[in-house]
Motif scaffolding. Sequence first.
Motif, PDB file in Angstrom:
ATOM      1  N   ILE A   1      -0.240  44.507  33.085  1.00 44.41           N
ATOM      2  CA  ILE A   1      -1.510  45.154  32.716  1.00 44.41           C
ATOM      3  C   ILE A   1      -1.559  45.447  31.220  1.00 44.41           C
ATOM      4  O   ILE A   1      -2.557  45.165  30.549  1.00 44.41           O
ATOM      5  N   LEU A   2      -0.474  45.997  30.667  1.00 44.03           N
ATOM      6  CA  LEU A   2      -0.441  46.309  29.236  1.00 44.03           C
ATOM      7  C   LEU A   2      -0.549  45.039  28.395  1.00 44.03           C
ATOM      8  O   LEU A   2      -1.219  45.028  27.354  1.00 44.03           O
TER       9      LEU A   2
ATOM     10  N   ILE B   1     -13.473  38.210  34.838  1.00 39.96           N
ATOM     11  CA  ILE B   1     -12.648  37.209  35.526  1.00 39.96           C
ATOM     12  C   ILE B   1     -12.006  36.267  34.514  1.00 39.96           C
ATOM     13  O   ILE B   1     -10.810  35.949  34.590  1.00 39.96           O
ATOM     14  N   ASN B   2     -12.789  35.822  33.543  1.00 42.63           N
ATOM     15  CA  ASN B   2     -12.271  34.884  32.542  1.00 42.63           C
ATOM     16  C   ASN B   2     -11.218  35.537  31.645  1.00 42.63           C
ATOM     17  O   ASN B   2     -10.308  34.859  31.155  1.00 42.63           O
ATOM     18  N   ALA B   3     -11.334  36.863  31.448  1.00 37.05           N
ATOM     19  CA  ALA B   3     -10.330  37.583  30.666  1.00 37.05           C
ATOM     20  C   ALA B   3      -8.978  37.544  31.385  1.00 37.05           C
ATOM     21  O   ALA B   3      -7.929  37.352  30.750  1.00 37.05           O
ATOM     22  N   PHE B   4      -8.995  37.723  32.708  1.00 37.62           N
ATOM     23  CA  PHE B   4      -7.770  37.600  33.492  1.00 37.62           C
ATOM     24  C   PHE B   4      -7.192  36.197  33.371  1.00 37.62           C
ATOM     25  O   PHE B   4      -5.984  36.014  33.195  1.00 37.62           O
ATOM     26  N   HIS B   5      -8.082  35.205  33.470  1.00 41.08           N
ATOM     27  CA  HIS B   5      -7.621  33.821  33.389  1.00 41.08           C
ATOM     28  C   HIS B   5      -7.038  33.508  32.018  1.00 41.08           C
ATOM     29  O   HIS B   5      -6.027  32.797  31.901  1.00 41.08           O
ATOM     30  N   GLU B   6      -7.649  34.027  30.963  1.00 39.33           N
ATOM     31  CA  GLU B   6      -7.135  33.803  29.614  1.00 39.33           C
ATOM     32  C   GLU B   6      -5.737  34.402  29.453  1.00 39.33           C
ATOM     33  O   GLU B   6      -4.866  33.799  28.812  1.00 39.33           O
ATOM     34  N   TRP B   7      -5.528  35.591  30.024  1.00 41.41           N
ATOM     35  CA  TRP B   7      -4.223  36.233  29.947  1.00 41.41           C
ATOM     36  C   TRP B   7      -3.170  35.398  30.664  1.00 41.41           C
ATOM     37  O   TRP B   7      -2.043  35.223  30.174  1.00 41.41           O
ATOM     38  N   ILE B   8      -3.510  34.840  31.817  1.00 39.93           N
ATOM     39  CA  ILE B   8      -2.580  33.973  32.548  1.00 39.93           C
ATOM     40  C   ILE B   8      -2.306  32.708  31.738  1.00 39.93           C
ATOM     41  O   ILE B   8      -1.158  32.251  31.644  1.00 39.93           O
TER      42      ILE B   8
ATOM     43  N   PRO C   1       2.711  32.700  43.545  1.00 41.32           N
ATOM     44  CA  PRO C   1       2.550  33.921  42.733  1.00 41.32           C
ATOM     45  C   PRO C   1       3.137  33.784  41.332  1.00 41.32           C
ATOM     46  O   PRO C   1       2.668  34.432  40.393  1.00 41.32           O
ATOM     47  N   ASP C   2       4.172  32.948  41.179  1.00 40.73           N
ATOM     48  CA  ASP C   2       4.797  32.781  39.862  1.00 40.73           C
ATOM     49  C   ASP C   2       3.839  32.171  38.847  1.00 40.73           C
ATOM     50  O   ASP C   2       4.015  32.365  37.637  1.00 40.73           O
ATOM     51  N   PHE C   3       2.852  31.432  39.332  1.00 40.87           N
ATOM     52  CA  PHE C   3       1.885  30.813  38.421  1.00 40.87           C
ATOM     53  C   PHE C   3       1.142  31.880  37.623  1.00 40.87           C
ATOM     54  O   PHE C   3       0.825  31.672  36.448  1.00 40.87           O
ATOM     55  N   PHE C   4       0.872  33.011  38.230  1.00 40.78           N
ATOM     56  CA  PHE C   4       0.099  34.083  37.610  1.00 40.78           C
ATOM     57  C   PHE C   4       0.975  35.021  36.771  1.00 40.78           C
ATOM     58  O   PHE C   4       0.455  35.855  36.032  1.00 40.78           O
ATOM     59  N   ASN C   5       2.283  34.863  36.899  1.00 41.80           N
ATOM     60  CA  ASN C   5       3.207  35.759  36.198  1.00 41.80           C
ATOM     61  C   ASN C   5       4.489  35.007  35.845  1.00 41.80           C
ATOM     62  O   ASN C   5       5.574  35.327  36.355  1.00 41.80           O
ATOM     63  N   PRO C   6       4.397  34.005  34.969  1.00 43.02           N
ATOM     64  CA  PRO C   6       5.564  33.158  34.683  1.00 43.02           C
ATOM     65  C   PRO C   6       6.720  33.894  34.013  1.00 43.02           C
ATOM     66  O   PRO C   6       7.871  33.451  34.083  1.00 43.02           O
TER      67      PRO C   6
ATOM     68  N   ILE D   1      -3.866  41.525  24.888  1.00 40.01           N
ATOM     69  CA  ILE D   1      -4.548  40.263  24.602  1.00 40.01           C
ATOM     70  C   ILE D   1      -6.036  40.498  24.406  1.00 40.01           C
ATOM     71  O   ILE D   1      -6.671  39.912  23.513  1.00 40.01           O
ATOM     72  N   ARG D   2      -6.639  41.384  25.216  1.00 43.86           N
ATOM     73  CA  ARG D   2      -8.072  41.706  25.040  1.00 43.86           C
ATOM     74  C   ARG D   2      -8.311  42.301  23.655  1.00 43.86           C
ATOM     75  O   ARG D   2      -9.286  41.950  22.981  1.00 43.86           O
ATOM     76  N   LEU D   3      -7.428  43.208  23.257  1.00 45.57           N
ATOM     77  CA  LEU D   3      -7.568  43.826  21.933  1.00 45.57           C
ATOM     78  C   LEU D   3      -7.412  42.775  20.842  1.00 45.57           C
ATOM     79  O   LEU D   3      -8.183  42.755  19.869  1.00 45.57           O
ATOM     80  N   ALA D   4      -6.441  41.886  21.015  1.00 45.54           N
ATOM     81  CA  ALA D   4      -6.208  40.843  20.019  1.00 45.54           C
ATOM     82  C   ALA D   4      -7.410  39.904  19.908  1.00 45.54           C
ATOM     83  O   ALA D   4      -7.808  39.519  18.795  1.00 45.54           O
ATOM     84  N   VAL D   5      -8.010  39.529  21.047  1.00 44.48           N
ATOM     85  CA  VAL D   5      -9.176  38.654  21.033  1.00 44.48           C
ATOM     86  C   VAL D   5     -10.346  39.324  20.320  1.00 44.48           C
ATOM     87  O   VAL D   5     -11.053  38.697  19.519  1.00 44.48           O
TER      88      VAL D   5
END
Length: 297
Positions: free
Chosen positions: A55-56, A109-116, A41-46, A61-65
């Motif tokens: 979430i925020l 899905i890719n947006a989640f991955h980009e955030w990670i 789980p730490d991989f997704f939330n270092p 990051i979505r807004l910045a992109v």
Amino acid sequence: TTTTTTNTIIIMEKRTMAQIQSAVLDTCTAAAVVYFYYTHPDFFNPWNLNLQQWILGGLAIRLAVTLYDHLVVFAVDSLFAQQYLPTRTTGNPVRYVELDVTSVVFLTINAFHEWIFVQRLCHYIWFSPDVSRQVEDIGLINTIGSLWVMFVVMDVCYAPLHHIMHLPKLYPLVHKHHHRQHFPTRGYLDAGNEHPIEHVIGVLCTWAAVIAAVTLTQAHAVTIFVFFNIHAALAMLNHSPYDVEFDIIPFLLKYSVANHEMHHRKFTVNYAQYSMFYDHLMKTFAVYEGPKEKKVL
């Protein structure tokens, strides 16, 4: 008639088989991600953010992109008065494909991955003993030299993997979706509209570029940040209508949006992103072809 019917049945059977294979691949991939989340789980939330912060941060990051995508377009269109590719100046609209449900799912899905990925990259820059963040450590090698290493390694890794994704057995399962758009126009939306497996491959290539630069040239934190932003901007431009071309490394790496448009139009040429040395080596390079002129009778 019998031959036509037989061919139709064969095509339908191949299409059905491809759909089954795709469903199996997607299901197995989703199961692997769920298992990995359960075990790591730490991989997704270092940064050990709470749910609200996570979430925020993702929304930020979505807004910045989105803002960055518009900034890149503004820069090339307004500040530099950039010309459009010849295929976009004929007065006739090019083939345009709207985003479908699958595209929206993949982009999400890719947006989640980009955030990670952003979290992990920032965590690496902040905590790695191999990456300096001190201003006094900035030099020619760990800035300009590191950028060159990252761009070269990026293409060395990505181009052959991109080529492999075009193999007939693999192409329908992963990369085909990205080629729905023959004439990329929407910048980030067309660049990021790819199968999540392909997105993971791209992120791994980015990591390889960063690690190589840190190992070979002790890349500075500022350099990694600059590379990430240039890489993002060029990926957006590669999926835009602008005729942008410049040297990344004089006489060695030359970036051209036209090269990537040819890849989307012809499919089996110009696999590299920044420089076509791989394609020259593999005999897959294709020079840009403008719109065909109509013959006057």
